[in-house]
Design a protein around this motif. Sequence first.
Motif, mmCIF file in Angstrom:
data_model
loop_
_atom_site.group_PDB
_atom_site.id
_atom_site.type_symbol
_atom_site.label_atom_id
_atom_site.label_comp_id
_atom_site.label_asym_id
_atom_site.label_seq_id
_atom_site.Cartn_x
_atom_site.Cartn_y
_atom_site.Cartn_z
ATOM 1 N N SER A 246 4.288 97.181 23.619
ATOM 2 C CA SER A 246 5.499 98.211 23.199
ATOM 3 C C SER A 246 4.925 99.184 24.196
ATOM 4 C CB SER A 246 5.234 98.810 21.906
ATOM 5 O OG SER A 246 5.169 98.269 21.027
ATOM 6 N N LYS B 277 0.733 100.482 21.984
ATOM 7 C CA LYS B 277 0.318 99.311 21.107
ATOM 8 C C LYS B 277 0.862 97.798 21.354
ATOM 9 C CE LYS B 277 0.606 98.157 16.627
ATOM 10 N NZ LYS B 277 -0.285 98.088 15.008
ATOM 11 N N SER C 299 6.267 97.707 15.796
ATOM 12 C CA SER C 299 6.062 97.471 17.274
ATOM 13 C C SER C 299 7.453 98.145 17.818
ATOM 14 C CB SER C 299 5.712 96.528 17.793
ATOM 15 O OG SER C 299 4.501 96.018 17.275
ATOM 16 N N ASP D 33 0.594 93.483 19.292
ATOM 17 C CA ASP D 33 0.502 92.904 18.021
ATOM 18 C C ASP D 33 0.257 91.733 18.607
ATOM 19 O OD1 ASP D 33 -0.087 92.771 15.507
ATOM 20 O OD2 ASP D 33 1.571 94.078 14.709
#
Length: 415
Positions: free
Chosen positions: A411, A394, A167, A396
């Motif tokens: 991100s 991104k 990330s 996560d």
Amino acid sequence: MDSYPRLRPVEAFPIQQEGRTLICLRDPQQLANTVVVSPAAYFVLSHFDGKHSPVDIQESYSRQFGDILFSEDLNRIIEMLDHHYYLYSGRFLDHQKKVFDDFQRLVTRPPAHAGTVYKEDPAGLLGQIESHFEAPRGPGSPQWGQAAPTPRAIVAPHIDFHRGGPSYAWAYKGLAESPGADLYILLGTSHCGGENPFTATLKDFSTPLGAVETDKEFVRELAKSYPGDLFAEEHLHRTEHSLEFQVVYLKYIAALQAERTGKARPFKIVPILVSSFHSMVQSRTPPEKNPQIGSFLNALRRLAQKETRQVCFVAGVDLAHVGMQFGDPEPLTPEFLRWVEEEDQRLVDKLASLDAPGFFAEIAKDQDRRRICGFSPLYSLIHVLDGSRGKCLKYDQAFTAETGSAVTFTSMVFD
């Protein structure tokens, strides 16, 4: 020693050792060495809140375990924790003062996490970060065809590289493919709190890839416009990882640029730690209504806009912290983690559109139920960017089975 022992703020999490479950105590300020205790001892020290006397603790132990906690055994636990600087005491305060005074005298901040979170040798570190880009969940290596424009801001995690490495690569890839910036203004979470909403430092940052210079003139100008003391709690920078990890990545980007062009672009940083705005959430008061916060954000935006150099903001933040390690009573379920992702995405959408009232409302609607540790730096970022639009590259979640907890992060890039 105080007859009502009081434990300092520490991190506690279970570990497995030779088939036994033990509790590891870790000091985020690195003023104490890591200590491992039994679950029974952890039950005892959980009562070290400065309000329970030894007799109170013994009675509580007896009710819990149906056994006697002898005074000598209790005293051994107290003495062990005081020896390792886990208790508030005169001995600890003397130790803390010496450590903070030593840090104050330094011109350059040493890396606090080299050799643990990331590799200490330069070649090993370059390879470690390169692997973040090339990992299955990474964005792939930077490409250098037609140079991309330098982002106005990026949002990167500050979780450890082991869990969040790919990330970080998503956040920094666009910057790596661009000409880069002359000045990076870093906004990071202050994990050890702070009485002041913002804390800066004039110290340069040392990394295994070389030193990074702090723009002292910019920081001093910023301090002139701040109604408080921007350096009153400079010691918070000593071990804080939220900025250290970004500085390491910026040096990696510079190394890539040197490899590509034969010369790295010189750059400086403005390191700013942002303390919790949680009291504003509780009162449902927009943080900029606080004179210290509002005046600082106005000054930072004004100074950045006056710059003739290329400026890029970098926010080192994580999002939700959920699970039993962080105080949730129930184990995490897939359904709950899906709910966390949906709520996180709503928050990220408000961030991307620089919607400060909407961002604050998302946090305040449930009194920060998910414990968004990046709330204050991200809210600050919204207020210093004008006319930008963010893009989530991104998202996560890092689940840790041993602690029954999860940390989420994103991100992003702002053009």
